[in-house]
Write a protein that holds these residues in place. Structure first.
Motif, PDB file in Angstrom:
ATOM      1  N   VAL A  40       9.450  51.446  73.077  1.00  0.00           N
ATOM      2  CA  VAL A  40      10.777  50.953  72.691  1.00  0.00           C
ATOM      3  C   VAL A  40      11.143  51.523  71.332  1.00  0.00           C
ATOM      4  CG1 VAL A  40      12.209  48.921  72.276  1.00  0.00           C
ATOM      5  CG2 VAL A  40      10.383  48.837  73.992  1.00  0.00           C
ATOM      6  N   TYR A  41      12.351  52.113  71.239  1.00  0.00           N
ATOM      7  CA  TYR A  41      12.816  52.745  70.005  1.00  0.00           C
ATOM      8  C   TYR A  41      14.122  52.079  69.572  1.00  0.00           C
ATOM      9  CZ  TYR A  41       9.832  56.302  72.224  1.00  0.00           C
ATOM     10  OH  TYR A  41       8.801  56.962  72.855  1.00  0.00           O
ATOM     11  N   PRO A  42      14.067  51.068  68.700  1.00  0.00           N
ATOM     12  CA  PRO A  42      15.292  50.407  68.243  1.00  0.00           C
ATOM     13  C   PRO A  42      16.094  51.291  67.291  1.00  0.00           C
ATOM     14  CG  PRO A  42      13.346  48.997  68.005  1.00  0.00           C
ATOM     15  CD  PRO A  42      12.858  50.390  68.226  1.00  0.00           C
ATOM     16  N   ARG A  43      17.381  50.999  67.168  1.00  0.00           N
ATOM     17  CA  ARG A  43      18.285  51.738  66.271  1.00  0.00           C
ATOM     18  C   ARG A  43      18.745  50.838  65.137  1.00  0.00           C
ATOM     19  NH1 ARG A  43      23.968  53.397  68.651  1.00  0.00           N
ATOM     20  NH2 ARG A  43      22.690  54.713  70.016  1.00  0.00           N
ATOM     21  N   GLY A  44      18.585  51.311  63.900  1.00  0.00           N
ATOM     22  CA  GLY A  44      19.049  50.569  62.742  1.00  0.00           C
ATOM     23  C   GLY A  44      20.551  50.722  62.528  1.00  0.00           C
ATOM     24  N   LEU A  45      21.116  49.843  61.694  1.00  0.00           N
ATOM     25  CA  LEU A  45      22.544  49.899  61.364  1.00  0.00           C
ATOM     26  C   LEU A  45      22.787  50.855  60.201  1.00  0.00           C
ATOM     27  CD1 LEU A  45      23.481  46.101  61.575  1.00  0.00           C
ATOM     28  CD2 LEU A  45      23.877  47.874  63.298  1.00  0.00           C
ATOM     29  N   ASN A  46      24.039  51.359  60.102  1.00  0.00           N
ATOM     30  CA  ASN A  46      24.417  52.259  59.005  1.00  0.00           C
ATOM     31  C   ASN A  46      25.557  51.654  58.175  1.00  0.00           C
ATOM     32  OD1 ASN A  46      26.719  52.633  60.569  1.00  0.00           O
ATOM     33  ND2 ASN A  46      26.180  54.718  61.199  1.00  0.00           N
ATOM     34  N   PHE A  47      26.006  52.402  57.165  1.00  0.00           N
ATOM     35  CA  PHE A  47      27.062  51.906  56.282  1.00  0.00           C
ATOM     36  C   PHE A  47      28.352  51.557  57.036  1.00  0.00           C
ATOM     37  CE2 PHE A  47      24.985  53.414  52.267  1.00  0.00           C
ATOM     38  CZ  PHE A  47      25.189  52.257  51.535  1.00  0.00           C
ATOM     39  N   PRO A  48      28.908  52.442  57.895  1.00  0.00           N
ATOM     40  CA  PRO A  48      30.152  52.075  58.579  1.00  0.00           C
ATOM     41  C   PRO A  48      30.032  50.819  59.434  1.00  0.00           C
ATOM     42  CG  PRO A  48      29.767  54.439  58.730  1.00  0.00           C
ATOM     43  CD  PRO A  48      28.518  53.841  58.160  1.00  0.00           C
ATOM     44  N   GLU A  49      28.877  50.622  60.067  1.00  0.00           N
ATOM     45  CA  GLU A  49      28.702  49.447  60.919  1.00  0.00           C
ATOM     46  C   GLU A  49      28.591  48.163  60.110  1.00  0.00           C
ATOM     47  OE1 GLU A  49      26.381  51.604  64.654  1.00  0.00           O
ATOM     48  OE2 GLU A  49      25.282  51.041  62.841  1.00  0.00           O
TER      49      GLU A  49
END
Length: 340
Positions: free
Chosen positions: A123-132
């Motif tokens: 499982v490869y989760p995705r982190g949040l970025n500045f725009p989000e």
């Protein structure tokens, strides 16, 4: 592949300055289980499972989402060839570094191919970025709230631990997971975050294996002894092997050395025996604290002498050493350490 640790543009740095006073991301999700006395909130051991029924997902790679904390959170799942939807299957969570993605983490680690060979769900989760998080700023800033590190998720106090709770709950409705064999690893910022999961979700995560990331939680108190296998290069130019304060320029905090990070968990795990060398080849040496309670709750450090900010065993990124295959050694470590 980008996979660099941090390279914030000027606009992102300006956002960092204004974001430090922002309130933390909140979450209304609650765990229905019963917490043990003295455990962090939400640190609940799920019920054991002997079999599953009614699940229809077949082997393959899937991109799924779950709603959490006001965001649509994404994660990639590789269900291995040979997967049996009725049999509880181990899960390996792998967290990407700052500015990277779940697809790049899949390529960096090679876990999907290893999952097919060994029979676990990657499982490869995705982190949040500045725009989000803030609605503006550099998009290439995805990361995790690892307390000491890094970027917008850490600055905003994003509830990434809660996201992992939600991810695991959602995953459990799709595939047959083994609650006692859920493991975590991560690269760089993802390594910091895997340490945080060990601190706050020891009832859910059986063992961790950070690469180039430290224990950045100032008041870490795992609810049980949790095994750790840490990989780090002595010439890491982003997360210094001996610890440092270089992350403060991007809103991070001072962090301990690799040796100190592992020593802390050796103390948590009651390891009173001598240190023992468990691996040596070329520039790579692994040493484990022994006499732990239980004995399997070892705290180990694999040092790559002269190694850069890299994933050992993957030479295509930043000269990762060929003398140590981090992904394979992690899986061997995990296999022997299900949650009691």
């Amino acid at each position: 592949m980008r996979l660099r640790f941090f390279a914030l543009a000027a606009s992102s740095l300006l956002l960092t300055a204004t974001a430090c006073g922002s309130s933390s991301t909140t979450d209304d999700d609650t765990d229905a289980g019963t917490e043990l006395p003295g455990t962090p909130p939400g640190d609940v051991a799920p019920a054991d499972r002997a079999a599953c029924s009614g699940l229809t997902v077949t082997p393959g790679t899937y991109d799924w989402t779950v709603e959490h904390g006001g965001h649509t959170r994404a994660f990639r799942v590789h269900v291995p060839s040979g997967y049996d939807a009725t049999k509880p299957t181990p899960v390996v969570l792998s967290f990407h570094g700052f500015g990277s993605t779940e697809q790049e983490q899949e390529q960096l680690t090679g876990f999907s191919a290893l999952a097919d060979a060994e029979g676990f769900i990657a499982v490869y989760p995705r982190g949040l970025n500045f725009p989000e998080i803030y609605g503006r700023g550099e998009a290439d800033t995805r990361g995790w709230n690892g307390e000491a590190c890094c970027g917008p998720a850490q600055i905003a106090g994003v509830d990434d631990v809660g996201f992992v709770d939600a991810l695991l709950a959602d995953l459990d409705t799709r595939v047959c997971t083994d609650p006692r064999r859920v493991f975590a690893n991560g690269f760089s910022n993802g390594g910091f975050f895997s340490y945080r999961l060990a601190c706050e979700r020891a009832q859910r995560i059986a063992a961790i294996a950070p690469v180039a990331g430290m224990d950045g939680v100032p008041d870490c108190r795992p609810s049980r002894p949790i095994p750790v296998l840490h990989f780090h290069g002595t010439a890491d130019e982003s997360i210094y092997y001996d610890g440092g304060e270089n992350l403060t320029v991007v809103g991070g905090k001072p962090y301990p050395s690799a040796v100190e990070s592992v020593r802390r968990f050796a103390a948590f795990n009651g390891c009173t025996g001598p240190q023992q060398q468990t691996y040596q080849q070329g520039n790579s040496t692994c040493v484990a604290y022994t006499g732990c309670q239980p004995e399997s709750a070892t705290a180990s450090l694999c040092t790559v002498t002269g190694g850069k900010h890299a994933w050992p065993g993957q030479p295509f990124y930043n000269d990762g050493t060929p003398d140590l295959n981090a992904s394979l050694e992690m899986w061997r470590f995990f296999q022997a350490r299900p949650r009691p």
